[in-house]
Design a protein around this motif. Structure first.
Motif, mmCIF file in Angstrom:
data_model
loop_
_atom_site.group_PDB
_atom_site.id
_atom_site.type_symbol
_atom_site.label_atom_id
_atom_site.label_comp_id
_atom_site.label_asym_id
_atom_site.label_seq_id
_atom_site.Cartn_x
_atom_site.Cartn_y
_atom_site.Cartn_z
ATOM 1 N N ARG A 153 7.537 3.718 1.609
ATOM 2 C CA ARG A 153 8.019 3.206 2.900
ATOM 3 C C ARG A 153 8.905 1.993 2.689
ATOM 4 N N TYR A 154 8.531 1.107 1.782
ATOM 5 C CA TYR A 154 9.346 -0.080 1.506
ATOM 6 C C TYR A 154 10.680 0.305 0.876
ATOM 7 N N ALA A 193 0.828 -1.217 0.000
ATOM 8 C CA ALA A 193 0.000 0.000 0.000
ATOM 9 C C ALA A 193 0.857 1.260 0.000
ATOM 10 N N ASP A 194 2.080 1.185 0.573
ATOM 11 C CA ASP A 194 2.954 2.360 0.656
ATOM 12 C C ASP A 194 4.333 1.994 0.106
#
Length: 393
Positions: free
Chosen positions: A188-189, A184-185
């Protein structure tokens, strides 16, 4: 007796003794691989034969009577028997000492400890036994150090393998999630992947540095530098880490004492010590750094508030891969920082020590002070305070 007669007698005696001596030399050459006892008997026989040969030659030249010649021959024979018997007894003693030494050396060569043979022995054999005993002790110490180093290498390989496998597994999982489009993000990963890559890069860099130190290929560029400059550069490097852990850095006892050192490597030493202290100091704690001169040495010390290290663990804190208890296990790295510190300090002909203080521990780097020329005046460096950031909420 006229001088001419004396010279003639001496000449006859010399010819007879020399003949016996040459024969003895030939016998010794033929028996050079025989026992020491046999060699001693040959030497004794040559001595007696030389004396008897010279005596008989003189007697023959002087035309002694048969009775006198028999008496002289009998006396020489008795002297020969006595000398050979004495040489045989002495040779057996020497051979016995040598055989005992051979047995002790054989046991030593098979991996055991050397035990000097009991009983009296000739001075040379006793000295050889003493040297072998000393060598045995040194080899035992070397074997013990080798076993300790091998155990340390095995531990290091196990720890490094674990530390490498963990981030690699995380990188693989995050990359597969991004590839499958189930994240979903993604940003961030991406940040997490970059952090893990930085962690791996740090570990590989530490391993490379440690391998250079162990291989003796660490090249130092020594220059005259002030201790407060070294500490100032190191503090600048660890300020972000101190803010993250909410730890105060204090350096109000730093004197401008000169040292001959490699600025880059010694800055790395101080950064490693400061980072180690910051990670193990609780939030709102203090890490203090001090530089002072004691006699002809310069002491750079870093004190933290970790609560102390168990006395049994203090001798191992500089071992590669050692981390101690879980409370002192760093969240990143392979436990190589302090090992690198020790290697760099040793390369500077210095030493590094660790000890407990009330509420924490102190690491001291001891270096030789630079020669007294153009020494900068001593001054106190202003304290570097890193105030903790306000907690969210």
């Amino acid at each position: 007796m006229p001088l001419s007669d004396m010279l003639l007698i001496a000449a006859y005696a010399l010819v007879g003794a020399a003949t016996a001596g040459l024969l003895g030399e030939l016998v010794l050459r033929m028996l050079k691989c025989c026992s020491i006892a046999v060699s001693l008997m040959v030497v004794a026989a040559v001595t007696v034969a030389a004396m008897l040969s010279g005596t008989l030659t003189v007697c023959w030249a002087m035309f002694l009577s048969a009775y006198d010649l028999t008496v002289v021959t009998l006396v020489g024979a008795m002297a020969s028997v006595t000398s050979l018997g004495t040489a045989l007894i002495l040779g057996r003693r020497v051979v016995g000492s040598c055989r005992a030494l051979v047995v002790a050396a054989r046991n030593f060569g098979e991996g055991g400890a050397f035990t000097a043979p009991e009983g009296a022995a000739p001075a040379e054999i006793a000295a050889l036994s003493g040297e072998l005993a000393t060598t045995s002790l040194r080899l035992a110490e070397c074997r013990e150090r080798e076993r300790a180093l091998e155990a340390s290498r095995r531990e290091l390989v196990a720890w490094i393998s674990h530390d490498l496998r963990t981030p690699l597994a995380g990188l693989r999982a995050m990359s597969e999630a991004l590839e499958d489009g189930v994240v979903a993000d993604p940003a961030r990963y991406h940040r997490r992947i970059r952090e893990e890559v930085d962690r791996l890069n740090t570990m590989v860099g530490d391993l490379f540095e440690l391998s250079r130190i162990h291989a003796g290929t660490l090249v130092l560029t020594l220059a005259r530098i002030s201790a407060d400059d070294l500490i100032g550069e190191a503090l600048e490097c660890v300020v972000p880490l101190a803010r993250e852990h909410r730890v105060r850095l204090v350096s109000n006892q730093v004197n401008a004492v000169p040292v001959e050192a490699d600025a880059r490597e010694m800055t790395r030493v101080l950064v490693n010590l400061l980072a180690n202290a910051i990670r193990h100091t609780p939030a709102d704690g203090t890490v203090a750094v001090v530089a002072e001169r004691r006699s002809d040495t310069v002491i750079l010390s870093v004190s933290d508030g970790c609560g102390g290290i168990p006395e049994a663990d203090l001798p191992r804190v500089f071992d590669a891969g050692w981390r101690g208890t879980e409370a002192r296990t760093p969240p990143a790295g392979g436990g190589l920082g302090l090992a690198i510190v020790r290697g760099i300090v040793k390369a500077h002909a210095g030493r590094v020590e660790a000890g407990n203080i009330p509420g924490g521990c102190r690491f001291e780097v001891v270096l030789s002070a630079a020669p007294a020329r153009q020494v900068a005046p001593t001054r106190a460096t202003a304290a570097v305070m890193v105030p903790p950031e306000p907690r969210p909420g």
